[in-house]
Design a protein around this motif. Structure first.
Motif, PDB file in Angstrom:
ATOM      1  N   LEU A   1      -3.152  -8.167  -2.604  1.00  0.00           N
ATOM      2  CA  LEU A   1      -3.742  -7.712  -2.714  1.00  0.00           C
ATOM      3  C   LEU A   1      -3.176  -6.100  -3.741  1.00  0.00           C
ATOM      4  O   LEU A   1      -4.435  -5.379  -3.479  1.00  0.00           O
ATOM      5  CB  LEU A   1      -2.961  -7.062  -1.074  1.00  0.00           C
ATOM      6  CG  LEU A   1      -4.612  -6.878   0.338  1.00  0.00           C
ATOM      7  CD1 LEU A   1      -3.685  -6.874   1.477  1.00  0.00           C
ATOM      8  CD2 LEU A   1      -5.453  -6.407   0.163  1.00  0.00           C
ATOM      9  N   ALA A   2      -2.564  -6.476  -3.946  1.00  0.00           N
ATOM     10  CA  ALA A   2      -2.128  -5.393  -4.702  1.00  0.00           C
ATOM     11  C   ALA A   2      -2.101  -5.370  -6.057  1.00  0.00           C
ATOM     12  O   ALA A   2      -2.632  -5.195  -6.756  1.00  0.00           O
ATOM     13  CB  ALA A   2      -0.016  -5.741  -4.774  1.00  0.00           C
ATOM     14  N   ALA A   3      -2.600  -7.036  -6.755  1.00  0.00           N
ATOM     15  CA  ALA A   3      -3.405  -7.260  -7.757  1.00  0.00           C
ATOM     16  C   ALA A   3      -4.985  -7.051  -7.231  1.00  0.00           C
ATOM     17  O   ALA A   3      -5.833  -6.126  -8.937  1.00  0.00           O
ATOM     18  CB  ALA A   3      -3.112  -8.875  -7.148  1.00  0.00           C
ATOM     19  N   LEU A   4      -5.269  -7.166  -6.164  1.00  0.00           N
ATOM     20  CA  LEU A   4      -7.106  -6.610  -6.325  1.00  0.00           C
ATOM     21  C   LEU A   4      -7.050  -4.918  -6.868  1.00  0.00           C
ATOM     22  O   LEU A   4      -8.423  -4.367  -7.066  1.00  0.00           O
ATOM     23  CB  LEU A   4      -7.812  -6.534  -4.762  1.00  0.00           C
ATOM     24  CG  LEU A   4      -7.685  -7.888  -4.268  1.00  0.00           C
ATOM     25  CD1 LEU A   4      -7.978  -8.627  -3.516  1.00  0.00           C
ATOM     26  CD2 LEU A   4      -8.674  -8.949  -5.567  1.00  0.00           C
ATOM     27  N   GLU A   5      -5.946  -4.015  -5.531  1.00  0.00           N
ATOM     28  CA  GLU A   5      -6.055  -2.667  -5.341  1.00  0.00           C
ATOM     29  C   GLU A   5      -5.410  -2.778  -7.441  1.00  0.00           C
ATOM     30  O   GLU A   5      -6.618  -1.603  -7.821  1.00  0.00           O
ATOM     31  CB  GLU A   5      -4.562  -2.418  -5.042  1.00  0.00           C
ATOM     32  CG  GLU A   5      -4.760  -0.565  -5.447  1.00  0.00           C
ATOM     33  CD  GLU A   5      -3.562  -0.085  -4.192  1.00  0.00           C
ATOM     34  OE1 GLU A   5      -2.987  -0.909  -3.837  1.00  0.00           O
ATOM     35  OE2 GLU A   5      -3.297   1.452  -4.457  1.00  0.00           O
ATOM     36  N   ALA A   6      -5.137  -2.904  -7.772  1.00  0.00           N
ATOM     37  CA  ALA A   6      -4.630  -2.834  -9.441  1.00  0.00           C
ATOM     38  C   ALA A   6      -6.522  -3.056 -10.471  1.00  0.00           C
ATOM     39  O   ALA A   6      -6.674  -1.867 -10.777  1.00  0.00           O
ATOM     40  CB  ALA A   6      -4.203  -3.524 -10.138  1.00  0.00           C
TER      41      ALA A   6
END
Lengths: 233, 233
Positions: free
Chosen positions: B128-133
């Protein structure tokens, strides 16, 4: 409403059949040639000692072949000259598709992938003709203005070509496709179109004063959008 | 007059040392990150049964890693998830360099090539954190406007990353460099600059009337030219 797709001129093989987003897949000559003729930069993939390499380079199409060229000393070209499998890929980025969810957000693009074995263009006349075709494609009329190619220059230039046989295209276009429930969400959705444009030509600082800017400079078109008709799915 | 190059943060290996046009080669973190942060589309090369494949896909950088993502069912991603060698290439086309001879005509571009083994991002929170970035890089503020990612969507998404270790860049810029004798020729020479631009956003035909266009739509910058200082050789 989905239009019928053109029949495949290049029947898909297990290696070129598009599996993801197969609605976008095209195997007809007209679509594939149109994408290839709109691009300038390809990415050529090849293998050395089990390691894949991907080299960006300029290309052009003549008939059923794509061509690229470079220095006879280039690692990529020397490897390809040996007759090894390559993957030739062209991708034209047309837009950011901002859907109402991250999951359905995507890119609009046109791409072509061709597999096969590249072959060097043999013979001075054939090499010269290929290089002229490359130059005339982007800047028609310029080739005749330039001094003749020197024998040594031609020798130092390797021209490779790949026959379009095992090839597929993908055409992704149009607005976002959201989950039905998400259309209620209060968030902007749509497409941010992207295109490559040519800016005003910058004359060489050493250009002789008074040298006229040729007409072909005004006509350079790179990554032009296909007509709306050709792009609709 | 040639400026000194920055010292290499990524010492070139026999596989990444630039051999052709080595004056253009760069191995420093600042240059490599700047190119990666200016692009949107990478080309990932990988090998299946001895055949190279080159797949264009969106990417983003976080720290010393580049990321890309897609469907868990994708042939490319399933292959890469196994931990195989990849070549990650980004090329930004900056201009046509029209010299006074065909031989000296070339392209201005910035490119990065990274070799290594891609790894899947493991764990829901990290994915999720990667996709948000990725989302925030292009459209800052939008992630918070979207509904949360569904568990099933996250499961259907594979995120891969490659650590930047064996990596090199090429920066080709500036006016043509002609053979000294050719400067006498009466032919236009110079650069036709190319850049990718975003057009006016096209609202989804199903967008609820009155939905405001968010500010981040005005700020999307793709393939921006580096500042002149950073580009001079």
């Amino acid at each position: 409403m989905r239009e019928a797709k053109p029949p495949p001129d290049f029947p898909p093989t297990p290696r070129t059949r598009v599996k993801r987003l197969s609605d976008c897949a095209r195997y007809d000559r007209e679509t594939i040639y149109a994408i290839l003729d709109a691009g300038l930069l390809c990415h050529v993939g090849y293998v050395i000692d089990g390691q894949p390499y991907v080299t960006p380079t300029a290309y052009w199409r003549q008939g059923e072949r794509v061509y690229w060229h470079g220095s006879s000393a280039s690692r990529m070209l020397r490897r390809l000259e040996e007759g090894v499998p390559v993957c030739f890929t062209v991708a034209l980025l047309d837009g950011l598709v901002l859907a109402r969810s991250g999951y359905n957000s995507t890119l609009n693009y046109r791409s072509v992938m061709a597999l096969g074995t590249a072959r060097p263009v043999e013979g001075e006349a054939a090499k010269l003709a290929a290089l002229e075709a490359f130059s005339e494609r982007l800047t028609p009329g310029r080739w005749a203005e330039l001094r003749p190619v020197a024998k040594q220059e031609l020798k130092a230039t390797l021209v490779l070509s790949l026959k379009l046989e095992e090839v597929s295209a993908k055409l992704c276009s149009g607005p976002p496709v959201d989950d039905e429930a998400d259309y209620e969400d209060d968030v902007w959705a749509g497409v941010v179109p992207l295109r490559r444009v040519a800016g005003p030509p910058q004359a060489d600082p050493r250009l002789a004063p008074g040298t006229a800017a040729p007409a072909y400079l005004d006509a350079i078109e790179i990554d032009e959008l296909l007509s709306q008709g050709a792009r609709s799915d």
